[in-house]
Design a protein around this motif. Structure first.
Motif, mmCIF file in Angstrom:
data_model
loop_
_atom_site.group_PDB
_atom_site.id
_atom_site.type_symbol
_atom_site.label_atom_id
_atom_site.label_comp_id
_atom_site.label_asym_id
_atom_site.label_seq_id
_atom_site.Cartn_x
_atom_site.Cartn_y
_atom_site.Cartn_z
ATOM 1 N N THR A 141 15.922 12.896 -1.649
ATOM 2 C CA THR A 141 15.855 12.122 -2.611
ATOM 3 C C THR A 141 16.853 10.725 -2.406
ATOM 4 O O THR A 141 16.310 9.685 -2.500
ATOM 5 C CB THR A 141 16.206 12.713 -3.945
ATOM 6 O OG1 THR A 141 15.207 13.693 -4.200
ATOM 7 C CG2 THR A 141 15.871 11.515 -4.939
ATOM 8 N N VAL A 142 17.985 10.886 -2.116
ATOM 9 C CA VAL A 142 19.097 9.861 -1.706
ATOM 10 C C VAL A 142 18.409 9.028 -0.443
ATOM 11 O O VAL A 142 18.686 7.717 -0.709
ATOM 12 C CB VAL A 142 20.462 10.566 -1.502
ATOM 13 C CG1 VAL A 142 21.275 9.241 -1.153
ATOM 14 C CG2 VAL A 142 20.809 10.991 -2.924
ATOM 15 N N LEU A 143 18.306 9.789 0.528
ATOM 16 C CA LEU A 143 17.914 9.106 1.758
ATOM 17 C C LEU A 143 16.455 8.169 1.496
ATOM 18 O O LEU A 143 16.594 7.080 1.988
ATOM 19 C CB LEU A 143 17.578 10.150 2.804
ATOM 20 C CG LEU A 143 18.872 10.853 3.118
ATOM 21 C CD1 LEU A 143 18.410 11.964 4.566
ATOM 22 C CD2 LEU A 143 20.037 9.956 3.853
ATOM 23 N N LEU A 144 15.666 8.743 0.611
ATOM 24 C CA LEU A 144 14.336 8.189 0.394
ATOM 25 C C LEU A 144 14.816 6.984 -0.303
ATOM 26 O O LEU A 144 14.122 5.664 -0.098
ATOM 27 C CB LEU A 144 13.391 8.805 -0.161
ATOM 28 C CG LEU A 144 12.065 8.391 -0.661
ATOM 29 C CD1 LEU A 144 11.230 7.882 0.487
ATOM 30 C CD2 LEU A 144 11.199 9.231 -1.583
ATOM 31 N N LEU A 145 15.720 6.967 -1.220
ATOM 32 C CA LEU A 145 16.212 5.732 -1.995
ATOM 33 C C LEU A 145 16.525 4.580 -1.218
ATOM 34 O O LEU A 145 16.310 3.425 -1.315
ATOM 35 C CB LEU A 145 17.225 6.091 -3.126
ATOM 36 C CG LEU A 145 17.796 5.101 -3.679
ATOM 37 C CD1 LEU A 145 16.978 4.400 -5.028
ATOM 38 C CD2 LEU A 145 19.125 5.437 -4.405
ATOM 39 N N LEU A 146 17.513 5.028 0.124
ATOM 40 C CA LEU A 146 18.064 4.176 0.811
ATOM 41 C C LEU A 146 16.823 3.428 1.649
ATOM 42 O O LEU A 146 16.722 2.235 1.887
ATOM 43 C CB LEU A 146 19.059 4.508 1.677
ATOM 44 C CG LEU A 146 20.427 5.133 0.898
ATOM 45 C CD1 LEU A 146 21.339 6.138 1.853
ATOM 46 C CD2 LEU A 146 21.154 3.993 0.219
ATOM 47 N N ALA A 147 16.192 4.358 2.087
ATOM 48 C CA ALA A 147 15.018 3.695 2.845
ATOM 49 C C ALA A 147 13.971 2.971 2.316
ATOM 50 O O ALA A 147 13.514 1.873 2.975
ATOM 51 C CB ALA A 147 14.045 5.057 3.506
ATOM 52 N N ILE A 148 13.865 3.047 1.066
ATOM 53 C CA ILE A 148 12.744 2.225 0.237
ATOM 54 C C ILE A 148 13.790 0.961 -0.194
ATOM 55 O O ILE A 148 13.243 -0.130 -0.260
ATOM 56 C CB ILE A 148 12.181 2.673 -1.013
ATOM 57 C CG1 ILE A 148 11.462 3.989 -0.307
ATOM 58 C CG2 ILE A 148 11.300 1.943 -1.766
ATOM 59 C CD1 ILE A 148 10.651 4.909 -1.476
ATOM 60 N N THR A 149 14.942 1.172 -0.824
ATOM 61 C CA THR A 149 15.855 0.176 -1.381
ATOM 62 C C THR A 149 16.178 -0.867 -0.274
ATOM 63 O O THR A 149 16.254 -1.941 -0.751
ATOM 64 C CB THR A 149 16.895 0.539 -2.364
ATOM 65 O OG1 THR A 149 16.327 1.479 -3.249
ATOM 66 C CG2 THR A 149 17.633 -0.252 -3.058
ATOM 67 N N ALA A 150 16.875 -0.300 0.730
ATOM 68 C CA ALA A 150 17.382 -1.381 1.763
ATOM 69 C C ALA A 150 16.423 -2.603 2.030
ATOM 70 O O ALA A 150 16.730 -3.820 2.150
ATOM 71 C CB ALA A 150 17.824 -0.582 2.913
ATOM 72 N N PRO A 151 15.246 -2.224 2.630
ATOM 73 C CA PRO A 151 14.104 -3.279 2.941
ATOM 74 C C PRO A 151 13.834 -4.023 1.846
ATOM 75 O O PRO A 151 13.548 -5.284 1.648
ATOM 76 C CB PRO A 151 12.951 -2.474 3.577
ATOM 77 C CG PRO A 151 13.095 -1.134 3.108
ATOM 78 C CD PRO A 151 14.555 -0.861 2.905
ATOM 79 N N ALA A 152 13.642 -3.349 0.404
ATOM 80 C CA ALA A 152 13.281 -4.285 -0.648
ATOM 81 C C ALA A 152 14.215 -5.067 -1.170
ATOM 82 O O ALA A 152 14.013 -6.276 -1.438
ATOM 83 C CB ALA A 152 12.740 -3.043 -1.764
ATOM 84 N N ALA A 153 15.534 -4.650 -1.302
ATOM 85 C CA ALA A 153 16.600 -5.611 -1.323
ATOM 86 C C ALA A 153 16.790 -6.787 -0.497
ATOM 87 O O ALA A 153 17.115 -7.832 -1.049
ATOM 88 C CB ALA A 153 17.947 -4.745 -1.505
ATOM 89 N N LEU A 154 16.537 -6.254 0.773
ATOM 90 C CA LEU A 154 16.686 -7.497 1.683
ATOM 91 C C LEU A 154 15.289 -8.419 1.473
ATOM 92 O O LEU A 154 15.567 -9.641 1.365
ATOM 93 C CB LEU A 154 16.427 -6.782 3.100
ATOM 94 C CG LEU A 154 16.670 -7.919 4.429
ATOM 95 C CD1 LEU A 154 18.124 -8.174 4.313
ATOM 96 C CD2 LEU A 154 16.302 -7.143 5.593
#
Length: 296
Positions: free
Chosen positions: A35-48
């Motif tokens: 769940t945490v890794l999925l958050l990072l995988a989605i949030t990082a490109p979205a935040a960028l």
């Protein structure tokens, strides 16, 4: 689960521990790492993406657009992360339900705000009361990811805005002298070169994002912090097949090691990206790379 785990009271030592670590709740604990890794995988490109749009808006020639970009950066960066998370999740959820309420229940004659309560018709609930549990969990997770993207997008926008300004102005003037339009020089000259200046700041932002993932716990998501707290607390024989004392220190020690390993792996990957981007650039890293290639 192992077959000999059917009667935990007869187990001891490593057998007891192996059965204890393979219970259903522990499997959920291990799954929460995903769940945490999925958050990072989605949030990082979205935040960028949010950051790139915000930085582009902040340097726009059109004044109102420039004000919007700078206001977004200043507003979100000026509010403590926890306060923004707790406020924005509630505000966004109520905004969605308010829009659905006005659309789906036009005949509603009662006020939506009733004291401290926010009351909408059943058809406007998000998600619906009879929706499966996975829908409720997915909706909450989406709200959390979107909130993370908004917050860290503002920090990314500030980093990218500075990186855009760091690209030598002579590069842009040369492009314009060769007849490129403002848009062409932006995409062909500025954007490719800005990443080398942005990467140090983005690297720090990535590390902060990794360390901020426990905030999922505050948003009601069953993440690693939730399960470490749940599993590590004291368990009496009356309520559990695997009674134990307060083991939260050991669970959080495991999380500490997990995050340290993940950040170390991130440092290695980011360092390689930095070396790759430095090639051919008029920076100290680029000069070092050229000298190393010349010696080779």
């Amino acid at each position: 689960m192992f077959s000999f785990c059917s009667d935990p009271s007869t187990l001891s030592g490593l057998s007891w521990l192996s059965c204890y670590l393979t219970t259903g709740k522990h499997m959920a604990f291990y799954g929460s790492i995903g769940t945490v890794l999925l958050l990072l995988a989605i949030t990082a490109p979205a935040a960028l993406a949010f950051g790139f749009v915000g930085a582009s808006a902040a340097r726009a020639r059109f004044a109102p657009l420039r004000w919007i970009g700078k206001t977004y950066i200043a507003l979100v960066r000026g509010v403590p992360d926890i306060a923004f998370f707790l406020f924005f999740v509630i505000a966004l959820d109520q905004a969605i339900e308010w829009v659905r309420h006005k659309t789906l229940c036009p005949d509603w004659d009662q006020p939506i705000r009733q004291g401290n309560d926010f009351v909408v018709c059943q058809a406007a609930k998000m998600p619906l009361g009879n929706a499966p549990q996975w829908v409720h969990e997915t909706y909450g997770y989406f709200i959390a990811v979107f909130t993370f993207a908004i917050v860290f997008g503002a920090f990314a926008a500030n980093v990218l805005f500075g990186a855009m300004r760091a690209v030598p102005r002579a590069q842009m003037e040369t492009a314009e002298a060769y007849g490129m339009t403002h848009r062409q020089s932006f995409w062909r000259i500025l954007v490719p070169q800005m990443w080398i200046y942005a990467l140090p700041g983005l690297s720090n932002l990535w590390m902060i994002l990794v360390k901020a993932t426990p905030l999922l716990f505050l948003l009601g998501i069953e993440d690693v912090v939730y399960w470490a707290t749940e599993l590590g607390g004291s368990k009496a024989a009356r309520f559990s097949d695997y009674p134990h004392g307060d083991w939260r220190m050991w669970y959080f020690l495991g999380l500490l090691v997990l995050y340290l390993l993940f950040t170390k792996a991130s440092e290695v990957v980011l360092e390689r990206i930095m070396q790759r981007l430095s090639r051919g650039q008029a920076t100290s890293g680029g000069d070092a790379a050229r000298r190393a290639e010349a010696r080779a």
